[in-house]
Design an enzyme around this catalytic site. Structure first.
Site, PDB file in Angstrom:
ATOM      1  N   ASP A  67      -8.555   0.345  -3.787  1.00 52.22           N
ATOM      2  CA  ASP A  67      -8.790   1.187  -2.757  1.00 52.22           C
ATOM      3  C   ASP A  67      -7.331   1.712  -1.866  1.00 52.22           C
ATOM      4  O   ASP A  67      -6.526   1.008  -2.541  1.00 52.22           O
ATOM      5  CB  ASP A  67      -9.710   0.324  -1.472  1.00 52.22           C
ATOM      6  CG  ASP A  67      -9.102  -1.018  -1.410  1.00 52.22           C
ATOM      7  OD1 ASP A  67      -8.060  -1.642  -1.797  1.00 52.22           O
ATOM      8  OD2 ASP A  67      -9.945  -1.781  -0.884  1.00 52.22           O
ATOM      9  N   ASP A 136     -16.280 -10.034   5.833  1.00 45.81           N
ATOM     10  CA  ASP A 136     -18.042  -9.548   6.095  1.00 45.81           C
ATOM     11  C   ASP A 136     -18.489  -9.189   4.547  1.00 45.81           C
ATOM     12  O   ASP A 136     -19.679  -8.496   4.423  1.00 45.81           O
ATOM     13  CB  ASP A 136     -18.042  -7.947   6.700  1.00 45.81           C
ATOM     14  CG  ASP A 136     -17.243  -6.990   6.058  1.00 45.81           C
ATOM     15  OD1 ASP A 136     -16.618  -7.064   4.875  1.00 45.81           O
ATOM     16  OD2 ASP A 136     -17.468  -5.791   6.605  1.00 45.81           O
ATOM     17  N   HIS A 138     -17.161  -7.691   1.909  1.00 46.77           N
ATOM     18  CA  HIS A 138     -17.008  -6.450   1.300  1.00 46.77           C
ATOM     19  C   HIS A 138     -15.836  -6.741  -0.001  1.00 46.77           C
ATOM     20  O   HIS A 138     -15.275  -7.684   0.093  1.00 46.77           O
ATOM     21  CB  HIS A 138     -16.395  -5.430   2.110  1.00 46.77           C
ATOM     22  CG  HIS A 138     -15.026  -5.467   2.886  1.00 46.77           C
ATOM     23  ND1 HIS A 138     -14.490  -5.415   3.775  1.00 46.77           N
ATOM     24  CD2 HIS A 138     -13.758  -6.215   2.024  1.00 46.77           C
ATOM     25  CE1 HIS A 138     -13.505  -5.588   4.194  1.00 46.77           C
ATOM     26  NE2 HIS A 138     -12.875  -5.854   3.084  1.00 46.77           N
TER      27      HIS A 138
HETATM   28  C1  GLP Z   1      -9.030  -5.708   2.039  1.00 50.92           C
HETATM   29  C2  GLP Z   1      -9.304  -5.277   0.755  1.00 50.92           C
HETATM   30  C3  GLP Z   1     -10.073  -6.060   0.078  1.00 50.92           C
HETATM   31  C4  GLP Z   1      -9.830  -7.503   0.246  1.00 50.92           C
HETATM   32  C5  GLP Z   1      -9.932  -7.770   1.715  1.00 50.92           C
HETATM   33  C6  GLP Z   1      -9.540  -9.508   1.864  1.00 50.92           C
HETATM   34  O1  GLP Z   1      -9.847  -5.370   3.042  1.00 50.92           O
HETATM   35  N1  GLP Z   1      -9.662  -4.047   0.792  1.00 50.92           N
HETATM   36  O2  GLP Z   1      -9.950  -5.652  -1.509  1.00 50.92           O
HETATM   37  O3  GLP Z   1     -10.556  -8.281  -0.571  1.00 50.92           O
HETATM   38  O4  GLP Z   1      -8.891  -7.226   2.275  1.00 50.92           O
HETATM   39  O5  GLP Z   1      -8.402  -9.716   2.485  1.00 50.92           O
HETATM   40  P1  GLP Z   1      -7.677 -11.069   2.809  1.00 50.92           P
HETATM   41  O6  GLP Z   1      -7.308 -11.493   1.284  1.00 50.92           O
HETATM   42  O7  GLP Z   1      -6.481 -10.585   3.515  1.00 50.92           O
HETATM   43  O8  GLP Z   1      -8.665 -12.059   3.482  1.00 50.92           O
END
Ligand code: GLP
Length: 263
Positions: A67, A136, A138
């Site tokens: 992304d 959440d 995702h």
């Molecule tokens: C962002 C990315 C995701 C990732 C998420 C979790 O939202 N788009 O791909 O899994 O962060 O991030 P963290 O590892 O900081 O909790």
């Protein structure tokens, strides 16, 4: 789907990095799907160390990130292009021409999604997709209610994601409200998946995604559909899993994990 629980975050991270390195060594011309976020920073540091020790080479690797924020140019410190250069690409023997992210500055959003899908296909599809998970549920930026068959496209982020990721932005309100993301369908097309979940704050969503119902409210639950998915957690993130004893039993008894038990 296989679930592996390791005692410490470090062990979970090092196992993740080692599995990626081993997959690349087994097939040097490798198409690797990459993720961003705080969880992955340590994984990339470990991969960079393995590269420095000449235990894995990225010379023939092509990467596609999940992304990118809409409206951020590559040189913006909060763009995922900047993150990837900073945490991984600047430290390994990869040809940056072979590193791909959606173009956050693309004028025609629909066309950009189609272009990205075509680029993945032209490269021969993803051999492995690395995933984290948002609070959440995702994956990529497939927020709750995203289609489980979706493809790369632009998405509006949730207020929850704006709050969680806003901490990286100064001021937090300057965080883009939209992003390009591979769809869940794009992710499931990868030939293998490794998902890494660490930390106590992810314990609830990990249990929902891995042991709860498959549903678009928690797009991470889509890993349950994949035939070759490994999910690695530390003890803290695994605290609410009900089948932990079974996962540990598999880890101890499956011959394919023999060479990894020191993690
Ligand atoms: C962002 C990315 C995701 C990732 C998420 C979790 O939202 N788009 O791909 O899994 O962060 O991030 P963290 O590892 O900081 O909790």
């Amino acid at each position: 789907m296989e679930v592996i629980v390791r005692k410490t975050t470090g062990d979970a991270v090092n196992l993740t990095a080692q599995l990626i390195a081993d997959a690349i060594c087994a097939k040097p011309r490798f198409n690797l799907g990459l993720a961003t976020g705080g969880t992955m920073e340590a994984v990339y540091a470990r991969i960079a160390a393995l590269n420095a020790e000449k235990k894995v080479s990225f010379a023939k690797v092509t990467t596609f990130n999940l992304d990118e924020y809409i409206g951020l140019p590559p040189e913006d410190v909060n763009s995922y292009r900047y993150y990837m250069n900073f945490h991984l690409f600047d430290h390994v023997d990869i040809n940056k021409k072979n590193t791909h992210l959606p173009d956050g500055m693309a004028k025609d959003e629909e066309a950009e999604g189609i272009r990205y899908e075509k680029a993945i296909k032209k490269a021969g599809g993803l051999d492995l997709q690395l995933l984290g998970i948002g609070h959440d549920g995702h994956i990529g930026f497939n927020e709750p209610m995203s289609s489980l068959t979706g493809r790369t496209r632009s998405k509006c982020l949730t207020p929850n994601t704006l709050e969680v990721n806003g901490k990286y932005f100064n001021p937090p309100e300057s965080m883009p409200k939209r992003a390009f993301t591979m769809g869940v369908g794009t992710i499931l097309d990868a030939r293998s998946i490794i998902m890494l979940i660490t930390g106590a704050s992810k314990a609830d969503i990990a249990a929902q995604a891995l042991e709860g119902p498959l549903c678009s409210m928690v797009t991470g639950s889509a890993v349950q559909l994949h035939r070759n998915a490994v999910v690695i957690l530390d003890e803290a993130a695994a605290a609410k899993l009900t089948l932990k004893d079974y996962y540990n039993f598999i880890w101890e008894n499956e011959p394919k994990w023999d060479k990894y038990r020191h993690f």
